[in-house]
Design a protein around this motif. Structure first.
Motif, PDB file in Angstrom:
ATOM      1  N   ALA A 292     -36.102 -12.614  43.921  1.00 56.64           N
ATOM      2  CA  ALA A 292     -36.084 -11.292  44.549  1.00 56.64           C
ATOM      3  C   ALA A 292     -34.914 -11.179  45.525  1.00 56.64           C
ATOM      4  O   ALA A 292     -34.227 -10.148  45.583  1.00 56.64           O
ATOM      5  N   ILE A 293     -34.673 -12.247  46.278  1.00 56.79           N
ATOM      6  CA  ILE A 293     -33.519 -12.273  47.180  1.00 56.79           C
ATOM      7  C   ILE A 293     -32.226 -12.161  46.376  1.00 56.79           C
ATOM      8  O   ILE A 293     -31.299 -11.433  46.746  1.00 56.79           O
ATOM      9  N   ASN A 294     -32.164 -12.884  45.260  1.00 51.08           N
ATOM     10  CA  ASN A 294     -31.001 -12.824  44.382  1.00 51.08           C
ATOM     11  C   ASN A 294     -30.769 -11.404  43.861  1.00 51.08           C
ATOM     12  O   ASN A 294     -29.631 -10.918  43.795  1.00 51.08           O
ATOM     13  N   THR A 295     -31.865 -10.727  43.503  1.00 51.07           N
ATOM     14  CA  THR A 295     -31.762  -9.340  43.022  1.00 51.07           C
ATOM     15  C   THR A 295     -31.176  -8.429  44.096  1.00 51.07           C
ATOM     16  O   THR A 295     -30.302  -7.595  43.820  1.00 51.07           O
ATOM     17  N   ILE A 296     -31.655  -8.580  45.320  1.00 49.65           N
ATOM     18  CA  ILE A 296     -31.154  -7.763  46.436  1.00 49.65           C
ATOM     19  C   ILE A 296     -29.658  -7.996  46.638  1.00 49.65           C
ATOM     20  O   ILE A 296     -28.877  -7.044  46.794  1.00 49.65           O
ATOM     21  N   LEU A 297     -29.250  -9.261  46.616  1.00 48.58           N
ATOM     22  CA  LEU A 297     -27.826  -9.574  46.772  1.00 48.58           C
ATOM     23  C   LEU A 297     -27.004  -8.970  45.640  1.00 48.58           C
ATOM     24  O   LEU A 297     -25.912  -8.426  45.860  1.00 48.58           O
ATOM     25  N   ASN A 298     -27.530  -9.066  44.411  1.00 43.70           N
ATOM     26  CA  ASN A 298     -26.810  -8.500  43.269  1.00 43.70           C
ATOM     27  C   ASN A 298     -26.614  -6.990  43.420  1.00 43.70           C
ATOM     28  O   ASN A 298     -25.534  -6.456  43.151  1.00 43.70           O
ATOM     29  N   LEU A 299     -27.679  -6.303  43.849  1.00 39.60           N
ATOM     30  CA  LEU A 299     -27.596  -4.852  44.011  1.00 39.60           C
ATOM     31  C   LEU A 299     -26.641  -4.465  45.132  1.00 39.60           C
ATOM     32  O   LEU A 299     -25.927  -3.455  45.029  1.00 39.60           O
ATOM     33  N   LEU A 300     -26.621  -5.274  46.197  1.00 38.89           N
ATOM     34  CA  LEU A 300     -25.688  -5.006  47.298  1.00 38.89           C
ATOM     35  C   LEU A 300     -24.239  -5.141  46.829  1.00 38.89           C
ATOM     36  O   LEU A 300     -23.379  -4.326  47.190  1.00 38.89           O
ATOM     37  N   PHE A 301     -23.993  -6.161  45.992  1.00 38.06           N
ATOM     38  CA  PHE A 301     -22.638  -6.362  45.480  1.00 38.06           C
ATOM     39  C   PHE A 301     -22.256  -5.259  44.483  1.00 38.06           C
ATOM     40  O   PHE A 301     -21.164  -4.684  44.551  1.00 38.06           O
ATOM     41  N   ILE A 302     -23.175  -4.947  43.577  1.00 31.33           N
ATOM     42  CA  ILE A 302     -22.910  -3.915  42.576  1.00 31.33           C
ATOM     43  C   ILE A 302     -22.671  -2.563  43.243  1.00 31.33           C
ATOM     44  O   ILE A 302     -21.819  -1.770  42.821  1.00 31.33           O
ATOM     45  N   GLY A 303     -23.425  -2.295  44.322  1.00 34.26           N
ATOM     46  CA  GLY A 303     -23.274  -1.038  45.045  1.00 34.26           C
ATOM     47  C   GLY A 303     -22.042  -0.971  45.928  1.00 34.26           C
ATOM     48  O   GLY A 303     -21.785   0.051  46.567  1.00 34.26           O
ATOM     49  N   GLY A 304     -21.280  -2.070  45.981  1.00 31.16           N
ATOM     50  CA  GLY A 304     -20.058  -2.079  46.772  1.00 31.16           C
ATOM     51  C   GLY A 304     -20.283  -2.259  48.262  1.00 31.16           C
ATOM     52  O   GLY A 304     -19.361  -2.052  49.072  1.00 31.16           O
TER      53      GLY A 304
ATOM     54  N   THR B 222     -30.221 -11.541  35.189  1.00 30.33           N
ATOM     55  CA  THR B 222     -29.368 -11.885  34.053  1.00 30.33           C
ATOM     56  C   THR B 222     -28.706 -10.630  33.484  1.00 30.33           C
ATOM     57  O   THR B 222     -27.517 -10.634  33.142  1.00 30.33           O
ATOM     58  N   TYR B 223     -29.489  -9.558  33.403  1.00 31.05           N
ATOM     59  CA  TYR B 223     -28.932  -8.279  32.937  1.00 31.05           C
ATOM     60  C   TYR B 223     -27.836  -7.782  33.890  1.00 31.05           C
ATOM     61  O   TYR B 223     -26.760  -7.361  33.447  1.00 31.05           O
ATOM     62  N   LEU B 224     -28.113  -7.848  35.197  1.00 28.70           N
ATOM     63  CA  LEU B 224     -27.130  -7.378  36.181  1.00 28.70           C
ATOM     64  C   LEU B 224     -25.854  -8.210  36.127  1.00 28.70           C
ATOM     65  O   LEU B 224     -24.739  -7.671  36.202  1.00 28.70           O
ATOM     66  N   TYR B 225     -26.033  -9.525  35.981  1.00 27.65           N
ATOM     67  CA  TYR B 225     -24.852 -10.400  35.869  1.00 27.65           C
ATOM     68  C   TYR B 225     -24.035 -10.055  34.620  1.00 27.65           C
ATOM     69  O   TYR B 225     -22.808  -9.935  34.661  1.00 27.65           O
ATOM     70  N   ALA B 226     -24.729  -9.911  33.502  1.00 29.44           N
ATOM     71  CA  ALA B 226     -24.031  -9.664  32.236  1.00 29.44           C
ATOM     72  C   ALA B 226     -23.362  -8.291  32.216  1.00 29.44           C
ATOM     73  O   ALA B 226     -22.307  -8.118  31.592  1.00 29.44           O
ATOM     74  N   LYS B 227     -23.950  -7.316  32.914  1.00 30.14           N
ATOM     75  CA  LYS B 227     -23.472  -5.938  32.856  1.00 30.14           C
ATOM     76  C   LYS B 227     -22.412  -5.628  33.908  1.00 30.14           C
ATOM     77  O   LYS B 227     -21.445  -4.902  33.634  1.00 30.14           O
ATOM     78  N   TYR B 228     -22.586  -6.178  35.126  1.00 25.47           N
ATOM     79  CA  TYR B 228     -21.758  -5.721  36.242  1.00 25.47           C
ATOM     80  C   TYR B 228     -20.871  -6.789  36.878  1.00 25.47           C
ATOM     81  O   TYR B 228     -20.022  -6.470  37.698  1.00 25.47           O
ATOM     82  N   PHE B 229     -21.102  -8.048  36.548  1.00 25.44           N
ATOM     83  CA  PHE B 229     -20.272  -9.111  37.090  1.00 25.44           C
ATOM     84  C   PHE B 229     -19.273  -9.554  36.029  1.00 25.44           C
ATOM     85  O   PHE B 229     -19.546  -9.481  34.828  1.00 25.44           O
ATOM     86  N   ALA B 230     -18.120 -10.034  36.475  1.00 32.30           N
ATOM     87  CA  ALA B 230     -17.185 -10.659  35.542  1.00 32.30           C
ATOM     88  C   ALA B 230     -17.811 -11.942  35.010  1.00 32.30           C
ATOM     89  O   ALA B 230     -18.550 -12.619  35.742  1.00 32.30           O
TER      90      ALA B 230
END
Length: 499
Positions: free
Chosen positions: A162-174, A26-34
């Motif tokens: 956990a899978i969702n977290t990995i995907l989020n980090l992959l997207f945030i990291g470009g 939720t933090y990653l979505y709110a901070k780094y996703f549109a």
């Protein structure tokens, strides 16, 4: 410590571990996703839950309700109960897929094309999500019957996120684009479905048979109407709970949907104890009905009501105490600050829901299971106009108010039904204490601790509230189960110190 209580604690730990991962997401979505990208992922999951409830055709509840009969009939031999459920849930999914391609697609374009074009573009991702969630839920029901619900909860709550977290980090990291992220996102349920199959095979608990037994031939006239009624009930229940986010997406857009659904997610921390209790007690409740053990049902009903009320009111108070500091610390998009009143009404509804105990599980597994559908029809009849009208007039807050009003009426009706028909009611003289305790402790902490640093404020208020609430809870001896768990913790702590 009893086996059920021990597994319930393990399940609760798994669920909260999953929720912590979810909080990180939720933090990653709110901070780094549109905001519209975040809203897309949330709405896709909401629609998936709705579609899956139809695709199941009530088969997961059949596994739970009729397992005691198959267990006695087949002993250690293979049973066709899970096989039948998997086949029919696959048919249910194909019906949804066919319905979308024939007449649902134009409706989606019409309702969401203007305010939520991203949802229209990626709507196809709902189908892999729905298919594998549906199959997973059938096998999850199997784990409930064999008292292994904590395994399914670990996969659903921890591994999935956990899978969702990995995907989020992959997207945030470009490392991956958003279109690729979305495609990978749609196969998360496949991962946990595959993991559950592997576990059940290694545990030798997936004893499927493709031969129809005499027991099935004798019970099918009961199983079919039961599954159809539960199907209707499940679809209506989920429609009533997902209606708000869909209406917000249509009227206000995915940005506001993101705020509402993320706030709703945080409010779902309150529901964790119920989910843990359900996974552990669905089997025993079904067995108690089969054995006509009304004393056991009454005991389960009262204990779960009290313990869930204690847990839910504690979590609700903690969330409301720390809401402002949490957002100031995370510092997301300013639009998320609009969620506080939404959180209040949703949290209050969750406390009322949990405070009435396991009424749904008791009704579904009883001989009067048809009331589950009737009460849910009434819920939907009340929810649909309320949600539509209040969202148009009050926006997101209207959606939360509609939920609070409709679900409170719903739970009162079910309370009256169980009391009138089975003389079962969940409340004791300790219930009043469980309600008054957080009401008394909350203002003591809320109006005395104010720190400039939001993180320190969050920690200080949480520690103070937990300490005061915990001491009073133990001193007043409100819950026998809490006292026993505390006794076990003290015993093991002293044993470790003594070494």
């Amino acid at each position: 410590m009893s086996t059920i209580r021990k597994k319930g604690i393990i399940t609760t730990i798994f669920i909260y571990a999953g929720f912590l991962l979810g909080a990180l997401n939720t933090y990653l979505y709110a901070k780094y996703f549109a905001p519209d990208q975040t809203g897309l992922t949330r709405v896709l999951l909401e629609i998936t839950l709705l579609f899956s409830s139809f695709a199941l055709l009530g088969t997961n509840t059949i596994v739970v309700k009729f397992f005691p009969y198959y267990k006695n009939y087949h002993k250690e031999n293979k049973s066709e109960l899970v096989t039948i459920s998997l086949v029919f849930s696959t048919i249910g999914f194909l019906i949804i897929l066919l319905s979308f391609t024939t007449f649902m697609k134009p409706l989606i374009l019409q309702k969401f094309g203007g305010k939520s074009p991203l949802l229209v573009e990626y709507f196809y991702l709902v189908f892999p999500l729905t298919f594998f969630l549906t199959l997973f839920q059938v096998l999850e029901a199997q784990t409930w019957t064999i008292q292994k619900g904590h395994v399914a909860n670990f996969l659903k709550e921890v591994l999935f996120r956990a899978i969702n977290t990995i995907l989020n980090l992959l997207f945030i990291g470009g490392l991956i684009s958003f279109p690729l992220y979305a495609d990978l996102f749609s196969f998360q349920y496949f991962a946990i479905f595959a993991a559950l199959i592997i576990y059940l095979l290694f545990a030798r608990q997936l004893k499927m048979s493709f031969k129809i037994s005499k027991l099935t031939k004798r019970l099918w006239k009961k199983m079919v109407p039961y599954s159809l009624f539960i199907l209707g009930s499940n679809v209506i229940t989920l429609l009533s709970t997902t209606m708000d986010s869909l209406v917000i997406s249509s009227f206000m857009g995915l940005d506001f949907t993101s705020v509402f659904v993320n706030t709703q997610y945080i409010s779902n921390f309150i529901v964790v104890p119920y989910r843990a209790a359900l996974s552990m007690l669905a089997g025993p409740i079904s067995q108690a009905w089969k054995d006509k053990d009304m004393l056991k049902l009454d005991r389960i009903y009262k204990k779960t009501s009290l313990n869930l009320l204690i847990a839910s009111s504690f979590i609700f108070a903690m969330i409301m105490l720390n809401w402002d500091d949490l957002l100031n610390w995370v510092n997301p998009n300013p639009i998320y600050h609009l969620g506080k009143p939404v959180m209040f009404y949703l949290g209050l509804y969750q406390v009322i829901e949990l405070g009435t105990g396991m009424n749904s599980a008791i009704i579904i597994t009883s001989r009067r299971w048809k009331f589950e559908l009737y009460s849910n029809i009434l819920l939907l009849t009340l929810t649909l106009p309320l949600t539509y009208i209040l969202i148009k007039t009050h926006g997101m807050i209207g959606a939360a108010l509609a939920t609070l009003i409709s679900r409170t009426v719903f739970n009162v009706i079910r309370y009256i039904f169980l009391y009138k028909v089975y003389h079962l009611q969940p409340f004791t003289n300790k219930t009043i204490l469980a309600v008054l305790l957080p009401i008394a402790v909350y203002p003591l902490v809320a109006y005395t601790i104010h720190l400039d640093n939001p993180f320190l404020g969050l920690v200080a208020r949480s520690a103070a509230f937990t300490a005061i609430y915990g001491v009073l809870l133990l001193q007043l001896k409100i819950s026998e189960d809490v006292m026993q768990v505390w006794g076990t913790i003290k015993k093991r702590t002293f044993a470790i110190i003594g070494r």
